[in-house]
Design a protein around this motif. Structure first.
Motif, PDB file in Angstrom:
ATOM      1  N   ALA A 132       0.840  -1.202   0.000  1.00 22.25           N
ATOM      2  CA  ALA A 132       0.000   0.000   0.000  1.00 22.25           C
ATOM      3  C   ALA A 132       0.873   1.250   0.000  1.00 22.25           C
ATOM      4  N   SER A 133       1.925   1.260   0.796  1.00 17.96           N
ATOM      5  CA  SER A 133       2.844   2.407   0.834  1.00 17.96           C
ATOM      6  C   SER A 133       3.543   2.594  -0.502  1.00 17.96           C
ATOM      7  N   ALA A 139       1.975   6.343  -7.137  1.00 16.44           N
ATOM      8  CA  ALA A 139       0.927   7.235  -7.629  1.00 16.44           C
ATOM      9  C   ALA A 139       1.340   8.697  -7.484  1.00 16.44           C
ATOM     10  N   ASP A 140       1.949   9.035  -6.363  1.00  9.09           N
ATOM     11  CA  ASP A 140       2.390  10.405  -6.118  1.00  9.09           C
ATOM     12  C   ASP A 140       3.517  10.790  -7.082  1.00  9.09           C
ATOM     13  N   GLY A 143       2.211  11.036 -10.793  1.00  7.78           N
ATOM     14  CA  GLY A 143       1.102  11.964 -11.039  1.00  7.78           C
ATOM     15  C   GLY A 143      -0.244  11.273 -11.171  1.00  7.78           C
ATOM     16  N   ASN A 144      -0.313  10.003 -10.832  1.00  5.86           N
ATOM     17  CA  ASN A 144      -1.581   9.258 -10.903  1.00  5.86           C
ATOM     18  C   ASN A 144      -2.381   9.356  -9.613  1.00  5.86           C
ATOM     19  N   GLY A 145      -1.868  10.051  -8.633  1.00  6.62           N
ATOM     20  CA  GLY A 145      -2.549  10.232  -7.359  1.00  6.62           C
ATOM     21  C   GLY A 145      -1.744  11.181  -6.509  1.00  6.62           C
TER      22      GLY A 145
END
Length: 155
Positions: A132-133, A139-140, A143-145
């Protein structure tokens, strides 16, 4: 979206809007929905994800939209089973042999079916907490989250 598909979605939205939030979220009720005719692209693996409109998703909770993971959420599992939506298992229990038990597995475990050379994300074999981390970091970074912090104080 075709005209007939759009009409089906509009008809379904009208019917679902007549239900209260309590009726829509009751755990024992039959989940209903309609396929929108549209797809989203999963940024982690590039796969097309069918977009469904369902009555058990609430606009007043979170964003009102979900990325269903039917193997690991009871309500999503029931919905996917009813509508023959493919179920991809991504968490294997640490203390159990892996098989489709006819119900969702909502616990922690080892990640599987979660590697993509296209996106560069590979979390297979990691424990779900570590994975999860890594997904949040991926994602960060891509740029997907965006990583968000929140406080549980005052809940």
């Amino acid at each position: 979206m075709s005209l007939s598909q759009r009409e089906s979605v509009e008809e379904y939205k009208d019917l679902a809007s007549r239900k209260s939030d309590l009726e829509r979220t009751e755990l024992q009720k039959e989940k209903t929905g309609v396929f929108s005719g549209c797809y989203a692209q999963n940024p982690a693996n590039g796969e097309a994800i069918p977009i469904w409109v369902a009555d058990y998703v609430l606009g007043s909770y979170g964003t009102g939209a979900i990325m269903a993971v039917p193997a690991h959420d009871t309500r999503d599992y029931e919905f996917a089973t009813k509508y023959d939506i493919p179920i991809c298992w991504v968490v294997k229990p640490d203390d159990d042999d892996f098989s489709d038990s006819g119900k969702a597995y909502e616990g922690e475990g080892s990640i599987l079916n979660s590697s993509s050379s296209t996106s560069g994300l590979d979390i297979n074999g990691l424990h779900s907490k570590v994975a999860a981390s890594k997904v949040i970091e991926w994602a960060d970074t891509t740029g997907n989250g965006k990583k968000r912090y929140f406080s549980l104080l005052g809940c």
